[in-house]
Design a protein around this motif. Structure first.
Motif, PDB file in Angstrom:
ATOM      1  N   LEU A 145     -57.892  14.084 -79.232  1.00 44.07           N
ATOM      2  CA  LEU A 145     -56.746  13.493 -78.543  1.00 44.07           C
ATOM      3  C   LEU A 145     -55.981  12.498 -79.405  1.00 44.07           C
ATOM      4  CD1 LEU A 145     -58.246  12.893 -74.983  1.00 44.07           C
ATOM      5  CD2 LEU A 145     -56.812  14.781 -75.757  1.00 44.07           C
ATOM      6  N   TYR A 146     -56.679  11.823 -80.309  1.00 45.27           N
ATOM      7  CA  TYR A 146     -56.044  10.778 -81.126  1.00 45.27           C
ATOM      8  C   TYR A 146     -56.423  10.993 -82.597  1.00 45.27           C
ATOM      9  CZ  TYR A 146     -55.855   8.764 -76.435  1.00 45.27           C
ATOM     10  OH  TYR A 146     -55.645   8.565 -75.090  1.00 45.27           O
ATOM     11  N   PRO A 147     -55.914  12.036 -83.207  1.00 50.88           N
ATOM     12  CA  PRO A 147     -56.358  12.398 -84.560  1.00 50.88           C
ATOM     13  C   PRO A 147     -56.030  11.354 -85.622  1.00 50.88           C
ATOM     14  CG  PRO A 147     -54.455  13.709 -83.893  1.00 50.88           C
ATOM     15  CD  PRO A 147     -54.930  12.998 -82.678  1.00 50.88           C
ATOM     16  N   GLU A 148     -55.114  10.442 -85.354  1.00 51.43           N
ATOM     17  CA  GLU A 148     -54.745   9.441 -86.350  1.00 51.43           C
ATOM     18  C   GLU A 148     -55.581   8.167 -86.255  1.00 51.43           C
ATOM     19  OE1 GLU A 148     -52.686  10.176 -88.782  1.00 51.43           O
ATOM     20  OE2 GLU A 148     -52.607  12.159 -87.832  1.00 51.43           O
ATOM     21  N   ALA A 149     -56.392   8.047 -85.209  1.00 56.74           N
ATOM     22  CA  ALA A 149     -57.184   6.835 -85.023  1.00 56.74           C
ATOM     23  C   ALA A 149     -58.295   6.740 -86.071  1.00 56.74           C
ATOM     24  CB  ALA A 149     -57.787   6.815 -83.623  1.00 56.74           C
ATOM     25  N   VAL A 150     -58.599   5.514 -86.477  1.00 62.62           N
ATOM     26  CA  VAL A 150     -59.750   5.245 -87.341  1.00 62.62           C
ATOM     27  C   VAL A 150     -60.950   4.962 -86.444  1.00 62.62           C
ATOM     28  CG1 VAL A 150     -60.743   3.673 -89.048  1.00 62.62           C
ATOM     29  CG2 VAL A 150     -58.328   4.337 -89.206  1.00 62.62           C
ATOM     30  N   ILE A 151     -62.065   5.637 -86.722  1.00 63.76           N
ATOM     31  CA  ILE A 151     -63.260   5.486 -85.905  1.00 63.76           C
ATOM     32  C   ILE A 151     -64.387   4.964 -86.785  1.00 63.76           C
ATOM     33  CG2 ILE A 151     -64.932   6.658 -84.420  1.00 63.76           C
ATOM     34  CD1 ILE A 151     -62.750   8.820 -83.953  1.00 63.76           C
ATOM     35  N   SER A 152     -64.887   3.783 -86.442  1.00 63.60           N
ATOM     36  CA  SER A 152     -66.031   3.203 -87.138  1.00 63.60           C
ATOM     37  C   SER A 152     -67.277   3.399 -86.283  1.00 63.60           C
ATOM     38  CB  SER A 152     -65.821   1.710 -87.395  1.00 63.60           C
ATOM     39  OG  SER A 152     -64.645   1.483 -88.139  1.00 63.60           O
ATOM     40  N   VAL A 153     -68.410   3.635 -86.925  1.00 65.51           N
ATOM     41  CA  VAL A 153     -69.649   3.901 -86.203  1.00 65.51           C
ATOM     42  C   VAL A 153     -70.700   2.880 -86.605  1.00 65.51           C
ATOM     43  CG1 VAL A 153     -71.479   5.586 -85.740  1.00 65.51           C
ATOM     44  CG2 VAL A 153     -69.123   6.362 -86.098  1.00 65.51           C
ATOM     45  N   ARG A 154     -71.346   2.287 -85.595  1.00 65.51           N
ATOM     46  CA  ARG A 154     -72.437   1.341 -85.817  1.00 65.51           C
ATOM     47  C   ARG A 154     -73.726   1.917 -85.231  1.00 65.51           C
ATOM     48  NH1 ARG A 154     -72.141  -4.402 -82.866  1.00 65.51           N
ATOM     49  NH2 ARG A 154     -70.314  -4.613 -84.242  1.00 65.51           N
ATOM     50  N   GLY A 155     -74.814   1.776 -85.966  1.00 70.40           N
ATOM     51  CA  GLY A 155     -76.106   2.246 -85.477  1.00 70.40           C
ATOM     52  C   GLY A 155     -77.232   1.420 -86.063  1.00 70.40           C
ATOM     53  N   ARG A 156     -78.425   1.564 -85.483  1.00 72.04           N
ATOM     54  CA  ARG A 156     -79.577   0.790 -85.958  1.00 72.04           C
ATOM     55  C   ARG A 156     -80.070   1.270 -87.313  1.00 72.04           C
ATOM     56  NH1 ARG A 156     -84.059   1.572 -83.038  1.00 72.04           N
ATOM     57  NH2 ARG A 156     -83.222   3.452 -82.060  1.00 72.04           N
ATOM     58  N   LYS A 157     -79.888   2.555 -87.603  1.00 70.31           N
ATOM     59  CA  LYS A 157     -80.409   3.122 -88.837  1.00 70.31           C
ATOM     60  C   LYS A 157     -79.249   3.625 -89.693  1.00 70.31           C
ATOM     61  CE  LYS A 157     -84.685   4.527 -86.531  1.00 70.31           C
ATOM     62  NZ  LYS A 157     -85.592   5.667 -86.196  1.00 70.31           N
ATOM     63  N   PRO A 158     -78.955   2.939 -90.791  1.00 68.53           N
ATOM     64  CA  PRO A 158     -77.813   3.321 -91.638  1.00 68.53           C
ATOM     65  C   PRO A 158     -77.806   4.789 -92.059  1.00 68.53           C
ATOM     66  CG  PRO A 158     -78.634   1.175 -92.282  1.00 68.53           C
ATOM     67  CD  PRO A 158     -79.608   1.700 -91.271  1.00 68.53           C
ATOM     68  N   PRO A 159     -78.949   5.397 -92.425  1.00 66.64           N
ATOM     69  CA  PRO A 159     -78.883   6.823 -92.798  1.00 66.64           C
ATOM     70  C   PRO A 159     -78.376   7.710 -91.665  1.00 66.64           C
ATOM     71  CG  PRO A 159     -80.931   5.852 -93.577  1.00 66.64           C
ATOM     72  CD  PRO A 159     -80.292   4.832 -92.672  1.00 66.64           C
ATOM     73  N   GLY A 160     -78.753   7.363 -90.429  1.00 70.40           N
ATOM     74  CA  GLY A 160     -78.259   8.140 -89.292  1.00 70.40           C
ATOM     75  C   GLY A 160     -76.768   7.986 -89.093  1.00 70.40           C
ATOM     76  N   VAL A 161     -76.257   6.787 -89.339  1.00 70.22           N
ATOM     77  CA  VAL A 161     -74.820   6.541 -89.233  1.00 70.22           C
ATOM     78  C   VAL A 161     -74.065   7.359 -90.275  1.00 70.22           C
ATOM     79  CG1 VAL A 161     -73.011   4.807 -89.435  1.00 70.22           C
ATOM     80  CG2 VAL A 161     -75.143   4.234 -88.273  1.00 70.22           C
ATOM     81  N   VAL A 162     -74.546   7.316 -91.505  1.00 75.03           N
ATOM     82  CA  VAL A 162     -73.893   8.060 -92.586  1.00 75.03           C
ATOM     83  C   VAL A 162     -73.918   9.553 -92.305  1.00 75.03           C
ATOM     84  CG1 VAL A 162     -74.034   8.678 -95.027  1.00 75.03           C
ATOM     85  CG2 VAL A 162     -74.366   6.299 -94.318  1.00 75.03           C
ATOM     86  N   ALA A 163     -75.061  10.053 -91.832  1.00 75.49           N
ATOM     87  CA  ALA A 163     -75.186  11.488 -91.547  1.00 75.49           C
ATOM     88  C   ALA A 163     -74.213  11.911 -90.459  1.00 75.49           C
ATOM     89  CB  ALA A 163     -76.621  11.822 -91.151  1.00 75.49           C
ATOM     90  N   LEU A 164     -74.100  11.112 -89.410  1.00 68.72           N
ATOM     91  CA  LEU A 164     -73.185  11.446 -88.317  1.00 68.72           C
ATOM     92  C   LEU A 164     -71.740  11.460 -88.810  1.00 68.72           C
ATOM     93  CD1 LEU A 164     -72.687  11.931 -85.258  1.00 68.72           C
ATOM     94  CD2 LEU A 164     -72.474   9.445 -85.026  1.00 68.72           C
ATOM     95  N   CYS A 165     -71.345  10.428 -89.536  1.00 64.78           N
ATOM     96  CA  CYS A 165     -69.964  10.344 -90.005  1.00 64.78           C
ATOM     97  C   CYS A 165     -69.633  11.480 -90.963  1.00 64.78           C
ATOM     98  CB  CYS A 165     -69.729   9.000 -90.685  1.00 64.78           C
ATOM     99  SG  CYS A 165     -69.844   7.577 -89.578  1.00 64.78           S
ATOM    100  N   THR A 166     -70.559  11.801 -91.846  1.00 64.26           N
ATOM    101  CA  THR A 166     -70.323  12.872 -92.809  1.00 64.26           C
ATOM    102  C   THR A 166     -70.187  14.218 -92.117  1.00 64.26           C
ATOM    103  OG1 THR A 166     -71.560  11.659 -94.496  1.00 64.26           O
ATOM    104  CG2 THR A 166     -71.238  14.021 -94.856  1.00 64.26           C
ATOM    105  N   THR A 167     -70.990  14.415 -91.082  1.00 64.72           N
ATOM    106  CA  THR A 167     -70.922  15.671 -90.335  1.00 64.72           C
ATOM    107  C   THR A 167     -69.595  15.819 -89.605  1.00 64.72           C
ATOM    108  OG1 THR A 167     -73.322  15.705 -90.023  1.00 64.72           O
ATOM    109  CG2 THR A 167     -71.997  17.034 -88.506  1.00 64.72           C
ATOM    110  N   LEU A 168     -69.130  14.735 -89.000  1.00 64.34           N
ATOM    111  CA  LEU A 168     -67.935  14.807 -88.167  1.00 64.34           C
ATOM    112  C   LEU A 168     -66.634  14.698 -88.960  1.00 64.34           C
ATOM    113  CD1 LEU A 168     -69.124  12.655 -85.129  1.00 64.34           C
ATOM    114  CD2 LEU A 168     -69.091  15.139 -85.347  1.00 64.34           C
ATOM    115  N   ASP A 169     -66.698  14.061 -90.128  1.00 67.37           N
ATOM    116  CA  ASP A 169     -65.501  13.924 -90.959  1.00 67.37           C
ATOM    117  C   ASP A 169     -65.928  13.802 -92.415  1.00 67.37           C
ATOM    118  OD1 ASP A 169     -63.034  13.465 -92.075  1.00 67.37           O
ATOM    119  OD2 ASP A 169     -62.833  11.417 -91.315  1.00 67.37           O
ATOM    120  N   PRO A 170     -66.136  14.928 -93.086  1.00 67.86           N
ATOM    121  CA  PRO A 170     -66.604  14.884 -94.482  1.00 67.86           C
ATOM    122  C   PRO A 170     -65.676  14.103 -95.406  1.00 67.86           C
ATOM    123  CG  PRO A 170     -66.790  17.104 -93.575  1.00 67.86           C
ATOM    124  CD  PRO A 170     -66.010  16.305 -92.580  1.00 67.86           C
TER     125      PRO A 170
END
Length: 306
Positions: A145-170
């Protein structure tokens, strides 16, 4: 009766159409045209799992969701189940949607509807807290719906955050791990965890919309009481929230000051106040998904998902 897989269910429930359908159902539910009693939750004997039954009835269809939640699952999904749709005129069983896929998509769509109703401008910067299924679903909905928005992700485990972000937006252009300053820059914050401890506790800010998704039981909490008590409060379901919305219950809110999201359809909040939307889920939202699925099946003249 037709039984649709998770992939087929996803194709029947595109986010833009689901948000529009939810808006109509939110209005119908508030008007009393949809019956949706508070969901039944039964714990397993060792209290390690939960069985949830959620029925709803409208003039056209009836929908019942039956799901299990086992947070300790490793090899199996945490949430398993199905949503069954019946014709409200003769009781005919029509089809069954995948329960987790339906839940994820309608929950993310409800958050998108809250953004539409409660936030006066398109999202510029969104902070997602959590890296699980709901976080993934919300990122995908925002990207749609908002392709121009910047999305930041916070999580308890940094590797999980990186994996999620890389999967959703390489490329990392629109979805990336949280960096210093992101929490302050975000004009929308969405918490999507199953936490029993506060994960977001900052001073409320005018013009910021905070959406709490994860704490669906009284003992669960994501958002600190200072923010809760100093924000304009909206909930998706005024029937279920007083017994399920852990963030609001633990903050000791005055429920006379908590408004159904439906009231914002015609009277949105002013832009210069902090707003918090708490989503606890409701069988009527599963009925909305079934209504959209039935309409799309009829439009395509199909017995399988388009």
């Amino acid at each position: 009766m037709q039984i649709f897989t998770a992939g087929q269910t996803a194709s029947l429930l595109p986010i833009p159409e689901l948000v529009d359908t939810l808006q109509d159902v939110v209005r119908d539910y508030a008007a009393g045209n949809i019956l949706s009693p508070e969901r039944m939750v039964v714990d397993t004997a060792d209290a390690g799992g939960h069985l949830l039954c959620m029925p709803s009835v409208a003039n056209d269809i009836m929908a019942t969701k039956l799901i299990t939640i086992f947070h300790g699952n490793k090899a199996l999904p945490v949430i398993q189940g199905q949503v069954t749709c019946c014709d409200a005129r003769d009781g005919t069983f029509l089809f069954t949607l995948d329960g987790p896929e339906t839940t994820g998509r309608r929950t993310a769509a409800m958050s998108m509807l809250a953004i539409r109703m409660l936030h006066h401008n398109p999202p510029r910067h969104v902070l997602i807290i959590g890296t699980g299924t709901q976080a993934r679903g919300h990122v995908n909905a925002l990207r749609t719906l908002y392709p121009e928005a910047v999305i930041s992700v916070r999580g308890r485990k940094p590797p999980g955050v990186v994996a999620l972000c890389t999967t959703l937006d390489p490329t990392g252009h629109h979805v990336r791990p949280e960096t210093p300053g992101d929490a302050e820059a975000a004009n929308i914050v969405i918490t999507t965890t199953s936490s029993h401890e506060i994960v977001y506790d900052v001073a409320p800010r005018a013009g910021r919309l905070v959406i709490g998704v994860g704490a669906y039981r009284p003992e669960m909490i994501e958002i600190g009481p200072n923010l809760v008590l100093n924000s304009r409060l909206f909930v998706d379901d005024p029937i279920g929230a007083p017994s399920e919305a852990g963030d609001l219950i633990q903050a000791g809110v005055d429920w006379q000051n908590v408004f159904p999201l439906a009231t914002a359809i015609d009277t949105p909040p002013p832009p210069d106040i902090p707003v918090l939307f708490k989503s606890v889920g409701c069988a009527a939202w599963d009925l909305a998904a079934c209504r959209l699925a039935r309409r799309r099946l009829t439009q395509h003249g199909a017995t399988t998902a388009p």
